[in-house]
Design an enzyme around this catalytic site. Structure first.
Site, PDB file in Angstrom:
ATOM      1  N   LYS A 199       0.820  -1.212   0.000  1.00 50.81           N
ATOM      2  CA  LYS A 199       0.000   0.000   0.000  1.00 50.81           C
ATOM      3  C   LYS A 199       0.851   1.258   0.000  1.00 50.81           C
ATOM      4  O   LYS A 199       0.395   2.324  -0.380  1.00 50.81           O
ATOM      5  CB  LYS A 199      -0.870   0.057   1.274  1.00 50.81           C
ATOM      6  CG  LYS A 199      -1.748  -1.126   1.504  1.00 50.81           C
ATOM      7  CD  LYS A 199      -2.361  -1.004   2.944  1.00 50.81           C
ATOM      8  CE  LYS A 199      -3.017  -2.285   3.334  1.00 50.81           C
ATOM      9  NZ  LYS A 199      -3.320  -2.290   4.782  1.00 50.81           N
ATOM     10  N   GLY A 200       2.093   1.123   0.458  1.00 50.41           N
ATOM     11  CA  GLY A 200       2.910   2.307   0.747  1.00 50.41           C
ATOM     12  C   GLY A 200       3.172   3.214  -0.449  1.00 50.41           C
ATOM     13  O   GLY A 200       3.439   4.402  -0.277  1.00 50.41           O
ATOM     14  N   GLU A 209       7.851   1.965  -6.187  1.00 53.95           N
ATOM     15  CA  GLU A 209       7.928   1.637  -4.745  1.00 53.95           C
ATOM     16  C   GLU A 209       8.174   2.897  -3.928  1.00 53.95           C
ATOM     17  O   GLU A 209       8.838   3.825  -4.391  1.00 53.95           O
ATOM     18  CB  GLU A 209       9.088   0.669  -4.504  1.00 53.95           C
ATOM     19  CG  GLU A 209       8.693  -0.785  -4.481  1.00 53.95           C
ATOM     20  CD  GLU A 209       7.857  -1.169  -3.264  1.00 53.95           C
ATOM     21  OE1 GLU A 209       7.305  -0.295  -2.588  1.00 53.95           O
ATOM     22  OE2 GLU A 209       7.762  -2.380  -3.005  1.00 53.95           O
ATOM     23  N   ASP A 210       7.660   2.908  -2.731  1.00 60.36           N
ATOM     24  CA  ASP A 210       7.955   4.019  -1.825  1.00 60.36           C
ATOM     25  C   ASP A 210       9.371   3.905  -1.272  1.00 60.36           C
ATOM     26  O   ASP A 210      10.111   4.874  -1.234  1.00 60.36           O
ATOM     27  CB  ASP A 210       6.922   4.100  -0.686  1.00 60.36           C
ATOM     28  CG  ASP A 210       6.716   2.766   0.019  1.00 60.36           C
ATOM     29  OD1 ASP A 210       7.139   1.712  -0.516  1.00 60.36           O
ATOM     30  OD2 ASP A 210       6.133   2.758   1.119  1.00 60.36           O
ATOM     31  N   ASP A 250      14.573  -1.093   0.923  1.00 61.77           N
ATOM     32  CA  ASP A 250      15.215  -1.229   2.231  1.00 61.77           C
ATOM     33  C   ASP A 250      16.186  -2.415   2.184  1.00 61.77           C
ATOM     34  O   ASP A 250      17.282  -2.290   1.629  1.00 61.77           O
ATOM     35  CB  ASP A 250      14.088  -1.399   3.263  1.00 61.77           C
ATOM     36  CG  ASP A 250      14.561  -1.350   4.701  1.00 61.77           C
ATOM     37  OD1 ASP A 250      15.684  -0.942   4.954  1.00 61.77           O
ATOM     38  OD2 ASP A 250      13.782  -1.748   5.594  1.00 61.77           O
ATOM     39  N   LYS A 259      17.394   3.114   1.115  1.00 57.07           N
ATOM     40  CA  LYS A 259      18.264   3.000   2.300  1.00 57.07           C
ATOM     41  C   LYS A 259      19.369   2.011   1.961  1.00 57.07           C
ATOM     42  O   LYS A 259      19.303   0.834   2.362  1.00 57.07           O
ATOM     43  CB  LYS A 259      17.463   2.454   3.491  1.00 57.07           C
ATOM     44  CG  LYS A 259      16.597   3.456   4.215  1.00 57.07           C
ATOM     45  CD  LYS A 259      15.963   2.759   5.417  1.00 57.07           C
ATOM     46  CE  LYS A 259      15.166   3.720   6.274  1.00 57.07           C
ATOM     47  NZ  LYS A 259      14.464   3.012   7.376  1.00 57.07           N
ATOM     48  N   PHE A 302      13.845   5.591  11.123  1.00 56.36           N
ATOM     49  CA  PHE A 302      12.464   5.108  10.982  1.00 56.36           C
ATOM     50  C   PHE A 302      11.603   6.232  10.403  1.00 56.36           C
ATOM     51  O   PHE A 302      11.256   7.173  11.096  1.00 56.36           O
ATOM     52  CB  PHE A 302      11.922   4.660  12.343  1.00 56.36           C
ATOM     53  CG  PHE A 302      10.776   3.705  12.210  1.00 56.36           C
ATOM     54  CD1 PHE A 302       9.704   3.965  11.358  1.00 56.36           C
ATOM     55  CD2 PHE A 302      10.768   2.514  12.920  1.00 56.36           C
ATOM     56  CE1 PHE A 302       8.658   3.073  11.219  1.00 56.36           C
ATOM     57  CE2 PHE A 302       9.718   1.614  12.800  1.00 56.36           C
ATOM     58  CZ  PHE A 302       8.666   1.902  11.943  1.00 56.36           C
ATOM     59  N   VAL A 303      11.303   6.109   9.121  1.00 49.73           N
ATOM     60  CA  VAL A 303      10.548   7.174   8.452  1.00 49.73           C
ATOM     61  C   VAL A 303       9.104   6.757   8.181  1.00 49.73           C
ATOM     62  O   VAL A 303       8.823   5.597   7.894  1.00 49.73           O
ATOM     63  CB  VAL A 303      11.226   7.633   7.140  1.00 49.73           C
ATOM     64  CG1 VAL A 303      12.473   8.430   7.431  1.00 49.73           C
ATOM     65  CG2 VAL A 303      11.544   6.464   6.221  1.00 49.73           C
ATOM     66  N   ASP A 360       4.128   3.765   6.529  1.00 50.59           N
ATOM     67  CA  ASP A 360       3.368   3.603   7.772  1.00 50.59           C
ATOM     68  C   ASP A 360       4.209   3.120   8.943  1.00 50.59           C
ATOM     69  O   ASP A 360       5.318   2.619   8.780  1.00 50.59           O
ATOM     70  CB  ASP A 360       2.249   2.577   7.559  1.00 50.59           C
ATOM     71  CG  ASP A 360       2.771   1.142   7.535  1.00 50.59           C
ATOM     72  OD1 ASP A 360       3.725   0.852   6.785  1.00 50.59           O
ATOM     73  OD2 ASP A 360       2.235   0.295   8.285  1.00 50.59           O
ATOM     74  N   ARG A 395       0.370   7.139   7.141  1.00 51.39           N
ATOM     75  CA  ARG A 395       0.475   7.170   5.682  1.00 51.39           C
ATOM     76  C   ARG A 395      -0.034   8.495   5.124  1.00 51.39           C
ATOM     77  O   ARG A 395       0.393   8.956   4.074  1.00 51.39           O
ATOM     78  CB  ARG A 395      -0.333   6.029   5.056  1.00 51.39           C
ATOM     79  CG  ARG A 395       0.167   4.624   5.395  1.00 51.39           C
ATOM     80  CD  ARG A 395      -0.513   3.623   4.462  1.00 51.39           C
ATOM     81  NE  ARG A 395      -0.450   2.246   4.938  1.00 51.39           N
ATOM     82  CZ  ARG A 395       0.545   1.396   4.681  1.00 51.39           C
ATOM     83  NH1 ARG A 395       1.577   1.790   3.987  1.00 51.39           N
ATOM     84  NH2 ARG A 395       0.504   0.154   5.120  1.00 51.39           N
TER      85      ARG A 395
HETATM   86  C1  PRP Z   1       7.632  -1.756   2.136  1.00 49.43           C
HETATM   87  C2  PRP Z   1       7.952  -1.184   0.753  1.00 49.43           C
HETATM   88  C3  PRP Z   1       8.513  -2.370   0.027  1.00 49.43           C
HETATM   89  C4  PRP Z   1       9.201  -3.134   1.115  1.00 49.43           C
HETATM   90  C5  PRP Z   1      10.649  -2.810   1.067  1.00 49.43           C
HETATM   91  O1  PRP Z   1       6.392  -2.355   2.102  1.00 49.43           O
HETATM   92  O2  PRP Z   1       6.820  -0.665   0.128  1.00 49.43           O
HETATM   93  O3  PRP Z   1       7.513  -3.155  -0.583  1.00 49.43           O
HETATM   94  O4  PRP Z   1       8.660  -2.712   2.370  1.00 49.43           O
HETATM   95  O5  PRP Z   1      11.323  -3.479   2.089  1.00 49.43           O
HETATM   96  P1  PRP Z   1      12.504  -4.464   1.783  1.00 49.43           P
HETATM   97  O6  PRP Z   1      13.427  -3.793   0.809  1.00 49.43           O
HETATM   98  O7  PRP Z   1      13.140  -4.643   3.152  1.00 49.43           O
HETATM   99  O8  PRP Z   1      11.949  -5.744   1.256  1.00 49.43           O
HETATM  100  P2  PRP Z   1       5.675  -2.930   3.420  1.00 49.43           P
HETATM  101  O9  PRP Z   1       5.988  -4.394   3.533  1.00 49.43           O
HETATM  102  O10 PRP Z   1       6.037  -2.060   4.596  1.00 49.43           O
HETATM  103  O11 PRP Z   1       4.132  -2.827   3.071  1.00 49.43           O
HETATM  104  P3  PRP Z   1       3.222  -1.518   2.770  1.00 49.43           P
HETATM  105  O12 PRP Z   1       3.701  -0.972   1.435  1.00 49.43           O
HETATM  106  O13 PRP Z   1       1.831  -2.051   2.696  1.00 49.43           O
HETATM  107  O14 PRP Z   1       3.428  -0.535   3.904  1.00 49.43           O
END
Ligand code: PRP
Length: 182
Positions: free
Chosen positions: A45-46, A101-102, A105, A133, A154-155, A161, A167
């Protein structure tokens, strides 16, 4: 939005900084795709906020599609894996595809997702991330179009979220430690 802002340590990226960066990213993408049609994939969702702002800055034709995935994480089956909670609604074979993607990580989610999507034989597959990151990376994933490289804080906000909250903040902020260390 005081009910959320009380828990924000500081604004990391303002609404204006994000908007300016998205214009630059859209220009880079426009130069790369040169008018070709692209399937723009929002990873729920992000990414919803970023996806919607980015799409409206693009100068080439796009169609929208949506996926919802969750990573099994580090200890997963060989090479990592991703659970597809909602799949694409179109066949991407021979299409130019951009994953939006948002945040990038550890790279676990995107690495596994790319393996899945590559097997569908798109004409091309690129990754566009607002935030990166790099110091957190566990898998070799690089975004093709990146907004901001940020340090390991932690953003939240602008789609990101904590416990499904925050969000709706219009900027990216650093969450107070006291919130998640409770
Ligand atoms: C976040 C982001 C990526 C993922 C990245 O989604 O949107 O999909 O984490 O993390 P990684 O590089 O460690 O795999 P999240 O799982 O938080 O779900 P959301 O988008 O619904 O908040």
């Amino acid at each position: 939005m005081k009910f959320l802002e009380d828990n924000i340590e500081r604004v990391l990226l303002s609404k204006e900084e994000i908007a300016d960066k998205i214009s630059v990213m859209a220009q880079e993408m426009g130069a790369y795709y040169q008018g070709r049609e692209v399937v723009l994939v929002c990873i729920l969702k992000g990414s919803v906020t970023f996806f919607s702002d980015l799409a409206r800055e693009l100068s080439f034709p796009v169609t929208y599609d949506f996926m919802c995935v969750s990573s099994y994480g580090n200890g997963a089956v060989s090479g990592g894996s991703v659970r597809i909670n909602k799949d694409l609604s179109v066949d991407i074979t021979d299409k130019h595809v951009v994953i939006v993607e948002d945040i990038l990580d550890t790279g676990n989610t995107l690495f596994a997702l790319f393996e899945q999507l590559k097997s569908r034989r798109p004409a091309s597959l690129k990754l566009c991330c607002l935030l990166d990151k790099p110091e957190r990376r566990q898998k070799p994933v690089e975004a093709d179009f990146v907004g901001f490289c940020i340090s390991d804080e932690f953003v939240v906000g602008y789609g990101l979220d904590y416990g499904e909250q925050y969000r709706q903040l219009p900027y990216v902020g650093v969450l107070k430690r006291s919130v998640y260390e409770k």
